[in-house]
Motif scaffolding. Structure first.
Motif, PDB file in Angstrom:
ATOM      1  N   THR B  62       0.861  -1.184   0.000  1.00  0.00           N
ATOM      2  CA  THR B  62       0.000   0.000   0.000  1.00  0.00           C
ATOM      3  C   THR B  62       0.894   1.229   0.000  1.00  0.00           C
ATOM      4  OG1 THR B  62      -1.627  -1.211   1.250  1.00  0.00           O
ATOM      5  CG2 THR B  62      -1.853   1.184   1.223  1.00  0.00           C
ATOM      6  N   ILE B  63       0.620   2.113  -0.933  1.00  0.00           N
ATOM      7  CA  ILE B  63       1.428   3.324  -0.964  1.00  0.00           C
ATOM      8  C   ILE B  63       0.611   4.474  -0.420  1.00  0.00           C
ATOM      9  CG2 ILE B  63       2.627   4.973  -2.436  1.00  0.00           C
ATOM     10  CD1 ILE B  63       3.566   2.614  -4.053  1.00  0.00           C
ATOM     11  N   ASN B  64       1.118   5.025   0.655  1.00  0.00           N
ATOM     12  CA  ASN B  64       0.421   6.112   1.323  1.00  0.00           C
ATOM     13  C   ASN B  64       1.064   7.432   0.882  1.00  0.00           C
ATOM     14  OD1 ASN B  64      -0.946   7.712   3.166  1.00  0.00           O
ATOM     15  ND2 ASN B  64       0.587   7.336   4.754  1.00  0.00           N
ATOM     16  N   LEU B  65       0.372   8.123  -0.018  1.00  0.00           N
ATOM     17  CA  LEU B  65       0.938   9.347  -0.587  1.00  0.00           C
ATOM     18  C   LEU B  65       0.708  10.511   0.366  1.00  0.00           C
ATOM     19  CD1 LEU B  65       2.208  10.702  -3.133  1.00  0.00           C
ATOM     20  CD2 LEU B  65      -0.107  11.117  -3.923  1.00  0.00           C
ATOM     21  N   VAL B  66       1.786  11.099   0.844  1.00  0.00           N
ATOM     22  CA  VAL B  66       1.671  12.279   1.705  1.00  0.00           C
ATOM     23  C   VAL B  66       2.070  13.471   0.848  1.00  0.00           C
ATOM     24  CG1 VAL B  66       2.321  13.310   3.898  1.00  0.00           C
ATOM     25  CG2 VAL B  66       2.358  10.834   3.632  1.00  0.00           C
ATOM     26  N   TRP B  67       1.084  14.275   0.497  1.00  0.00           N
ATOM     27  CA  TRP B  67       1.298  15.279  -0.541  1.00  0.00           C
ATOM     28  C   TRP B  67       1.549  16.667   0.012  1.00  0.00           C
ATOM     29  CZ3 TRP B  67       2.674  15.000  -5.278  1.00  0.00           C
ATOM     30  CH2 TRP B  67       2.607  16.132  -6.059  1.00  0.00           C
ATOM     31  N   SER B  68       2.403  17.411  -0.638  1.00  0.00           N
ATOM     32  CA  SER B  68       2.593  18.812  -0.276  1.00  0.00           C
ATOM     33  C   SER B  68       2.604  19.647  -1.540  1.00  0.00           C
ATOM     34  CB  SER B  68       3.894  18.968   0.506  1.00  0.00           C
ATOM     35  OG  SER B  68       4.735  19.918  -0.067  1.00  0.00           O
ATOM     36  N   GLU B  69       1.711  20.617  -1.591  1.00  0.00           N
ATOM     37  CA  GLU B  69       1.613  21.498  -2.762  1.00  0.00           C
ATOM     38  C   GLU B  69       2.943  22.202  -3.001  1.00  0.00           C
ATOM     39  OE1 GLU B  69      -1.231  22.611  -4.660  1.00  0.00           O
ATOM     40  OE2 GLU B  69      -2.311  20.875  -3.867  1.00  0.00           O
ATOM     41  N   HIS B  70       3.420  22.125  -4.209  1.00  0.00           N
ATOM     42  CA  HIS B  70       4.648  22.819  -4.616  1.00  0.00           C
ATOM     43  C   HIS B  70       5.830  22.481  -3.729  1.00  0.00           C
ATOM     44  CE1 HIS B  70       2.364  25.264  -7.425  1.00  0.00           C
ATOM     45  NE2 HIS B  70       1.466  25.355  -6.483  1.00  0.00           N
ATOM     46  N   GLY B  71       5.742  21.329  -3.058  1.00  0.00           N
ATOM     47  CA  GLY B  71       6.874  20.940  -2.218  1.00  0.00           C
ATOM     48  C   GLY B  71       7.136  21.885  -1.070  1.00  0.00           C
ATOM     49  N   ALA B  72       6.075  22.584  -0.632  1.00  0.00           N
ATOM     50  CA  ALA B  72       6.282  23.594   0.405  1.00  0.00           C
ATOM     51  C   ALA B  72       6.729  22.981   1.728  1.00  0.00           C
ATOM     52  CB  ALA B  72       5.010  24.407   0.607  1.00  0.00           C
ATOM     53  N   ALA B  73       6.545  21.681   1.903  1.00  0.00           N
ATOM     54  CA  ALA B  73       6.926  21.070   3.175  1.00  0.00           C
ATOM     55  C   ALA B  73       8.247  20.303   3.081  1.00  0.00           C
ATOM     56  CB  ALA B  73       5.807  20.148   3.663  1.00  0.00           C
ATOM     57  N   ASP B  74       9.013  20.515   2.004  1.00  0.00           N
ATOM     58  CA  ASP B  74      10.288  19.798   1.842  1.00  0.00           C
ATOM     59  C   ASP B  74      11.197  19.942   3.059  1.00  0.00           C
ATOM     60  OD1 ASP B  74      10.013  18.498  -0.462  1.00  0.00           O
ATOM     61  OD2 ASP B  74      11.381  19.697  -1.671  1.00  0.00           O
ATOM     62  N   GLN B  75      11.315  21.178   3.512  1.00  0.00           N
ATOM     63  CA  GLN B  75      12.207  21.409   4.647  1.00  0.00           C
ATOM     64  C   GLN B  75      11.696  20.654   5.876  1.00  0.00           C
ATOM     65  OE1 GLN B  75      15.185  23.162   4.279  1.00  0.00           O
ATOM     66  NE2 GLN B  75      15.647  22.305   6.303  1.00  0.00           N
ATOM     67  N   ALA B  76      10.370  20.598   6.031  1.00  0.00           N
ATOM     68  CA  ALA B  76       9.791  19.901   7.185  1.00  0.00           C
ATOM     69  C   ALA B  76      10.096  18.402   7.109  1.00  0.00           C
ATOM     70  CB  ALA B  76       8.294  20.143   7.254  1.00  0.00           C
ATOM     71  N   THR B  77      10.029  17.833   5.902  1.00  0.00           N
ATOM     72  CA  THR B  77      10.341  16.417   5.749  1.00  0.00           C
ATOM     73  C   THR B  77      11.817  16.175   6.048  1.00  0.00           C
ATOM     74  OG1 THR B  77       8.677  16.354   4.023  1.00  0.00           O
ATOM     75  CG2 THR B  77      10.129  14.453   4.188  1.00  0.00           C
ATOM     76  N   PHE B  78      12.633  17.076   5.541  1.00  0.00           N
ATOM     77  CA  PHE B  78      14.080  17.003   5.807  1.00  0.00           C
ATOM     78  C   PHE B  78      14.321  17.022   7.319  1.00  0.00           C
ATOM     79  CE2 PHE B  78      18.269  18.804   6.428  1.00  0.00           C
ATOM     80  CZ  PHE B  78      19.037  18.239   5.424  1.00  0.00           C
ATOM     81  N   ASP B  79      13.674  17.968   8.004  1.00  0.00           N
ATOM     82  CA  ASP B  79      13.847  18.091   9.449  1.00  0.00           C
ATOM     83  C   ASP B  79      13.339  16.837  10.169  1.00  0.00           C
ATOM     84  OD1 ASP B  79      14.874  20.566   8.991  1.00  0.00           O
ATOM     85  OD2 ASP B  79      13.048  21.661   9.507  1.00  0.00           O
TER      86      ASP B  79
END
Lengths: 293, 379
Positions: B62-79
């Motif tokens: 099962t692939i659970n897609l966690v989406w962020s518009e325009h990658g605005a949460a990239d830094q949060a994922t990195f953190d």
């Protein structure tokens, strides 16, 4: 006696939570940022340690600040920021006062119309407003088309410094007018009436009675909009020239586009110092007014 | 590209079914938390095409897609990855599509992707993978091309010198967006800088990073500055790829650099007038890939790698190209002939951009030397 102690304790406990949250979320990161800008690169924080062109030192060094401040590019950014802040605050005060006076003293209908209109910017998100400015005032925008029809040439101000100032004034007006207006509402009617009866014109009433009595709200508006304009991001990111940039935009660029988090953090510290200076001016002004008032 | 919302770590359930994709055998049902971001077209591609397709080949993944518009949460994922690593816990991120995979990989948070895990990797041009230090798998790409208004321009430039010539002869009719706000502007800047570099060093700029080599850009920067006087409004550059497309649509400019996929989609939606045509220069502008990486702490690495391998199969690549009007992650020769014919105009390779850190330095140089330096002829 016992009760008041208990109440104080409960009060302290209640206040401790937000203070603790602020300490963890704001003070600690700010402190780590300050250390980082002085050359201590935290190895366990990849957002910092993977940056380009890091200055690493085991003793505090001002190297990052020296490099930044000696760059004509950053100097131009800081000059632009201060110029825009100054002009924007002056314009906010000027326009805000005019609107507040219209609401307070203007003829019935006009006053009522202004009273309901000046709050509009508060309910329009800044991003939308900035795009509306571009559509309206931009090159080949509505105003351009309109003027073109009547044969007037037009050069769009939107991607220059005037564009930033226009956007910032627009977005800060409701707050300023609201605050100045509430100050005017509190003015004793009798003093204004008395001056009017003894033949004083509107301007001299404004200069001698209204402005001096409304000094505190004026200072609050100047300081708060000054700090807010200083660190603004959205309006200058969307409007204004490619370069120089306001520090808010420059900071984001150092962090994201240039991958130089250390420069970004140092710019944030410089901005913080400037904002603190405005805050100090405000405290000084308020304490003076209190003493004299 | 990123996202933040926490997803339930619902893995567990031991189904003793056996499935084999790309040679990997998985024995239990797993959920892969896939953090991704971008524009709605990318979201649509994952949510409505690729993930349902994969469910059919691998029913117990099962692939659970966690989406962020325009990658605005990239830094949060990195953190989030960084915090989990520091705390010695599992981040809950299995797959991550982001421009930051290399940065995260260098910090030990992403796994290296090798041909031993993903056999289809051999179909991908190696320089593209080297560009991100093997921490990401390019599953789709796009290239920057030249867009021009065919009503005003009868014979578009086909090479860089011809383009320079056209810009100078048609002042105010060309621009590109600021290099940090969109790849189409960045590709123009890099192409010009590349033209000023010694040819034998270009590969180094694409795959390595040496800060002291930045001075080699001076020649190209001088060319850019010279061209700037002949650009739209004496050197105004719009923000974002869309900025250039809008100027083209409004007729403010006659020519500009655009992403091929965006321009084709805009043409299909009539957001650009039909007289706008695309052409690739020789040598081509750079393109770029979207990279998908596997978190180093993922407990489901084998399944994640199997998913990556599946993404590079010809049928999947054809879907990606058709949906996105884009480029494949694999070399064009591994794409079904039908799809290749449909995109014949652009079905060529793109050149590779500079290594990401050079890209960041170039952004800064551009603001300092091009936008931030007053021009004698300017307003």
């Amino acid at each position: 006696m016992k009760n008041s102690w208990r109440e104080a304790l409960i009060g302290l406990c209640l206040a401790a939570l937000p203070v603790a949250a602020m300490f963890v979320l704001v003070v600690l990161p700010a402190f780590e940022g300050l250390r980082f800008s002085l050359g201590y690169v935290p190895g366990d924080n990849p957002a910092y340690s993977t940056g380009s062109h890091l200055v690493t030192s085991s003793t505090p060094t001002l190297e990052v600040y020296r490099t930044l401040l000696s760059s004509p590019f950053v100097q131009a950014d800081l000059r632009l920021t201060l110029t825009v802040t100054l002009f924007t605050v002056l314009l906010i005060l000027l326009v805000g006062y005019s609107l507040a006076l219209l609401v307070r003293f203007g003829p019935g209908r006009l006053g009522a119309a202004v009273r309901s209109l000046y709050l509009i910017p508060m309910f329009v998100p800044v991003v939308i407003a900035a795009y509306a400015f571009i559509t309206l005032y931009g090159s080949r925008g509505w105003l351009d088309a309109l003027l073109h029809h009547v044969g007037i040439g037009y050069r769009s101000p939107i991607y220059g410094i005037p564009g930033i100032v226009m956007g910032l004034v627009w977005s800060h007006l409701p707050f300023a007018t609201l605050l100045l207006g509430s100050g005017l509402d509190a003015l004793p009617e009798e003093q204004v009436e008395a001056a009017r009866d003894s033949g004083a014109g509107f301007l001299s009433i404004l200069w001698r009675i209204i402005l001096p009595l409304n000094l505190t709200p004026t200072m609050i508006v100047a300081a708060f909009s000054g700090i807010s304009v200083l660190g603004s991001y959205t309006v200058p990111a969307l409007l204004g020239p490619n370069a120089p940039q306001m520090v808010g935009v420059a900071m984001e660029q150092y962090f994201g586009a240039y991958r130089q988090p250390q420069g970004a953090v140092a710019l944030a510290m410089i901005t913080f110092a400037l904002a603190a200076a405005i805050g100090a001016l405000y405290v000084w002004g308020i304490s003076r007014t209190r003493r004299h008032g | 590209m990123k996202k933040k919302a926490v997803s339930a770590l619902a893995r567990a359930a031991v189904l003793l079914s056996v499935l084999s994709i790309g040679g990997v055998r998985a024995q239990s049902a797993v959920t892969l938390n896939f953090y991704s971001g971008g524009d709605v077209n990318v979201q649509d591609l994952w949510a409505n095409n690729l993930i349902p397709m994969y469910k059919k080949v691998a029913p117990n993944v099962t692939i659970n897609l966690v989406w962020s518009e325009h990658g605005a949460a990239d830094q949060a994922t990195f953190d989030r990855l960084a915090a989990a690593k520091k705390a010695g816990k599992v981040s809950g991120v299995d797959l991550w599509e982001s421009g930051m995979v290399q940065q995260a990989g260098e910090a030990g948070m992403m796994a290296k992707i090798a041909a031993s895990d993903v056999s289809n990797l051999s179909k991908v041009p190696p320089t593209i993978i080297q560009q991100v230090g093997s921490y990401g798998l390019p599953y789709r790409g796009s290239s920057v091309v030249l867009a021009y208004n065919s009503k005003e321009v009868s014979s578009p430039p086909r090479s860089l010198p011809e383009l320079f010539d056209w810009i100078k002869k048609n002042p105010g009719k060309f621009t590109y967006n600021t290099p940090d706000t969109g790849g189409s502007g960045h590709a123009f800047v890099e192409r010009v800088l590349m033209s000023g570099l010694p040819q034998d060093q270009i590969k180094t700029f694409q795959t390595e990073y040496k800060p002291e080599m930045v001075s080699a850009f001076d020649k190209g920067l001088a060319t850019l500055k010279e061209l700037d006087a002949s650009m739209y409004q004496n050197g105004f550059h719009p923000k974002g790829n869309v900025g250039t497309l809008q100027l083209l649509a409004k007729g403010n400019i006659r020519m500009g650099t655009v992403w091929s996929d965006m321009a084709l989609s805009y043409l299909a939606q009539n957001l650009l007038p039909p007289e706008i045509k695309l052409v690739q220069l020789e040598p081509p502008f750079s393109g770029g890939a979207a990279f998908l990486g596997v978190a180093a702490d993922s407990p489901n690495k084998a399944q994640a790698m199997a998913f990556l391998n599946w993404l590079l199969t010809p049928e999947v690549q054809a879907v990606v190209i058709n949906k996105m009007n884009g480029y494949p992650g694999v070399d064009w020769k591994y794409v079904p002939t039908e799809t290749r014919t449909k995109f014949a105009d652009i079905a060529k390779s793109y050149s590779i951009g500079f290594q990401e850190r050079f890209g960041a330095d170039i952004n800064k140089l551009w603001y300092e030397k091009i936008a931030g330096t007053p021009m004698p002829a300017s307003k």
